[in-house]
Scaffold this motif. Sequence first.
Motif, PDB file in Angstrom:
ATOM      1  N   ASP A 167      23.058  51.584 -37.206  1.00 36.98           N
ATOM      2  CA  ASP A 167      23.766  50.388 -37.024  1.00 36.98           C
ATOM      3  C   ASP A 167      25.543  50.531 -36.271  1.00 36.98           C
ATOM      4  OD1 ASP A 167      22.077  49.325 -38.824  1.00 36.98           O
ATOM      5  OD2 ASP A 167      22.953  50.018 -40.525  1.00 36.98           O
ATOM      6  N   PHE A 168      25.456  51.422 -35.674  1.00 36.45           N
ATOM      7  CA  PHE A 168      26.447  51.423 -34.538  1.00 36.45           C
ATOM      8  C   PHE A 168      26.055  50.924 -33.103  1.00 36.45           C
ATOM      9  CE2 PHE A 168      28.126  54.534 -37.446  1.00 36.45           C
ATOM     10  CZ  PHE A 168      29.383  54.034 -37.630  1.00 36.45           C
ATOM     11  N   GLN A 169      26.213  49.914 -32.394  1.00 36.68           N
ATOM     12  CA  GLN A 169      25.839  49.205 -31.466  1.00 36.68           C
ATOM     13  C   GLN A 169      26.220  50.042 -30.328  1.00 36.68           C
ATOM     14  OE1 GLN A 169      25.274  45.062 -32.100  1.00 36.68           O
ATOM     15  NE2 GLN A 169      25.939  44.680 -29.877  1.00 36.68           N
ATOM     16  N   LEU A 170      25.343  50.404 -29.345  1.00 37.57           N
ATOM     17  CA  LEU A 170      25.752  50.991 -28.134  1.00 37.57           C
ATOM     18  C   LEU A 170      25.281  49.884 -26.867  1.00 37.57           C
ATOM     19  CD1 LEU A 170      23.657  54.026 -28.652  1.00 37.57           C
ATOM     20  CD2 LEU A 170      26.243  53.598 -29.077  1.00 37.57           C
ATOM     21  N   LEU A 171      25.587  50.215 -25.556  1.00 34.67           N
ATOM     22  CA  LEU A 171      25.298  49.301 -24.535  1.00 34.67           C
ATOM     23  C   LEU A 171      24.002  49.322 -24.056  1.00 34.67           C
ATOM     24  CD1 LEU A 171      26.932  47.627 -22.290  1.00 34.67           C
ATOM     25  CD2 LEU A 171      27.035  49.571 -21.101  1.00 34.67           C
ATOM     26  N   PRO A 172      23.465  48.098 -24.041  1.00 37.26           N
ATOM     27  CA  PRO A 172      21.878  48.162 -23.663  1.00 37.26           C
ATOM     28  C   PRO A 172      21.918  48.457 -22.157  1.00 37.26           C
ATOM     29  CG  PRO A 172      22.586  45.915 -24.185  1.00 37.26           C
ATOM     30  CD  PRO A 172      23.646  46.945 -24.335  1.00 37.26           C
ATOM     31  N   MET A 173      20.854  49.017 -21.552  1.00 34.38           N
ATOM     32  CA  MET A 173      20.698  49.358 -20.205  1.00 34.38           C
ATOM     33  C   MET A 173      19.249  49.245 -19.783  1.00 34.38           C
ATOM     34  SD  MET A 173      23.841  52.300 -19.579  1.00 34.38           S
ATOM     35  CE  MET A 173      23.391  52.091 -17.835  1.00 34.38           C
ATOM     36  N   TYR A 174      18.644  48.312 -20.340  1.00 33.50           N
ATOM     37  CA  TYR A 174      17.021  48.811 -19.694  1.00 33.50           C
ATOM     38  C   TYR A 174      16.411  47.351 -19.192  1.00 33.50           C
ATOM     39  CZ  TYR A 174      12.015  49.827 -20.328  1.00 33.50           C
ATOM     40  OH  TYR A 174      10.718  49.936 -20.150  1.00 33.50           O
ATOM     41  N   LEU A 175      15.748  47.632 -18.188  1.00 37.13           N
ATOM     42  CA  LEU A 175      15.079  46.308 -17.568  1.00 37.13           C
ATOM     43  C   LEU A 175      13.666  46.847 -16.901  1.00 37.13           C
ATOM     44  CD1 LEU A 175      15.078  43.231 -16.667  1.00 37.13           C
ATOM     45  CD2 LEU A 175      16.429  43.909 -14.839  1.00 37.13           C
ATOM     46  N   ILE A 176      12.673  46.171 -17.106  1.00 37.52           N
ATOM     47  CA  ILE A 176      11.344  46.516 -16.366  1.00 37.52           C
ATOM     48  C   ILE A 176      10.404  45.295 -16.462  1.00 37.52           C
ATOM     49  CG2 ILE A 176      10.515  47.444 -18.652  1.00 37.52           C
ATOM     50  CD1 ILE A 176       8.701  49.454 -16.880  1.00 37.52           C
ATOM     51  N   ASP A 177       9.729  45.176 -15.029  1.00 30.52           N
ATOM     52  CA  ASP A 177       8.703  44.316 -14.934  1.00 30.52           C
ATOM     53  C   ASP A 177       7.292  45.048 -15.096  1.00 30.52           C
ATOM     54  OD1 ASP A 177      10.707  42.475 -14.434  1.00 30.52           O
ATOM     55  OD2 ASP A 177      10.366  42.394 -12.263  1.00 30.52           O
ATOM     56  N   VAL A 178       6.707  44.387 -15.866  1.00 24.04           N
ATOM     57  CA  VAL A 178       5.220  44.985 -16.024  1.00 24.04           C
ATOM     58  C   VAL A 178       4.189  43.993 -15.629  1.00 24.04           C
ATOM     59  CG1 VAL A 178       3.668  45.985 -17.810  1.00 24.04           C
ATOM     60  CG2 VAL A 178       6.143  46.507 -18.015  1.00 24.04           C
ATOM     61  N   GLY A 179       3.420  44.231 -14.687  1.00 22.63           N
ATOM     62  CA  GLY A 179       2.275  43.322 -14.285  1.00 22.63           C
ATOM     63  C   GLY A 179       1.153  42.904 -15.271  1.00 22.63           C
ATOM     64  N   ASP A 180       0.628  41.716 -15.234  1.00 22.35           N
ATOM     65  CA  ASP A 180      -0.610  41.461 -16.290  1.00 22.35           C
ATOM     66  C   ASP A 180      -1.576  42.360 -16.026  1.00 22.35           C
ATOM     67  OD1 ASP A 180      -1.848  39.819 -18.051  1.00 22.35           O
ATOM     68  OD2 ASP A 180      -3.033  38.858 -16.307  1.00 22.35           O
ATOM     69  N   GLN A 181      -2.157  42.858 -17.175  1.00 20.65           N
ATOM     70  CA  GLN A 181      -3.178  43.605 -17.504  1.00 20.65           C
ATOM     71  C   GLN A 181      -2.744  45.219 -17.230  1.00 20.65           C
ATOM     72  OE1 GLN A 181      -5.982  42.428 -19.102  1.00 20.65           O
ATOM     73  NE2 GLN A 181      -4.819  40.549 -18.597  1.00 20.65           N
ATOM     74  N   ALA A 182      -1.451  45.447 -17.229  1.00 19.72           N
ATOM     75  CA  ALA A 182      -1.114  46.986 -17.003  1.00 19.72           C
ATOM     76  C   ALA A 182      -0.682  47.594 -18.279  1.00 19.72           C
ATOM     77  CB  ALA A 182       0.144  46.885 -15.893  1.00 19.72           C
TER      78      ALA A 182
END
Length: 357
Positions: A167-182
């Motif tokens: 419950d201790f909030q951290l800095l979010p650092m995630y981003l990803i693009d995923v193609g259709d049917q992948a």
Amino acid sequence: MKRFLSLLLTLGMLISMPLCLAACKSEESSKKKKKNMSPKITMTQPEPETESESQTAVMTETEGPAETPKETESQESKDPTFGKETTEAPTSTMEGPVETIGPHEAPEYSYQEVTFDPVEISNRDGLTITATGYKIGMGTIRTLTLHIENKSGHTVRINSEMIAVEDFQLLPMYLIDVGDQATVDEDYEFFLTLGDEIGLWNPGKIDLIFSVEYKDNGERYFTQRASIKTNLYDENKTYDFSYAAPIFKNDDISISALDYRMTDYNAELVLLLENNSERTLRVEKETVYVNGIDILCTMICTLEPGNKSVYTLDISKTRLQDAAIKKVETISLQLYYAEKDDYKNKNLCDPVNIKVG
């Protein structure tokens, strides 16, 4: 005989007339001399009754006024450090209590293996996200392995909106693009900095929220909060913050100071914030004073409902030097909180002074 006496009387009168005229001229000359003499010699200046009258009397007997204190102050105030040296007698310009962080020891490092069974984070419209593993990286880097299957009919962008450990909030650092049917397995890296702060080295619970955007039409949704409970999870685990200096507390939020330290670049005040409401809150600073001097710094901390945060308020060492502060004695601050997207209404916290020196 009578004739002789009359002759003597006439002769005496003739002799006395020039003497009388001479005496009159002498007296008149004496009066003229007295009239032309300077009043400084014949007059005495009365003793003045007030300080202002005394200064006026002195000025009339001198050639010109002496240098006034106002001129001296003006010359000293040209010095950029004049009036800013506060290391010997620090003061606070805020009215409020003075609090002190209690003695405490830095937590020792400990390592325990962290494992968990696969946990489904989200399953919606053909897109599934599943957490399958955990590993340790360099320094404070930690990694979750995510298994993603995209059969939504859209190329999607997945962005981390929230990650919390116990419950201790951290800095979010995630981003990803995923193609259709992948189908992909991706590493989700984050920084677990709570070990040095509160001794939380190994997570018993990790909570996640993602946003998903369809790249072709811009539609977007948020996943529900999902919890990963590891082999170390203990629902009764607590942390002792009895040494913390209280800053503010009400039904919505609780704020305290856990630590203070000076690094090569900043003065750091470590804060503990707890969101006790059912709303997403944003906490910012209203005013910060160091040794009674207004210092520019920034603070923005967003907390999901029920979350906590160990937040470091950084005060630039350069700004301290510009203010001629050689040693930090007191940090005075007033914070405020508001709902995440509400920038008009804010709730001011009571001001407080944290004595750190």
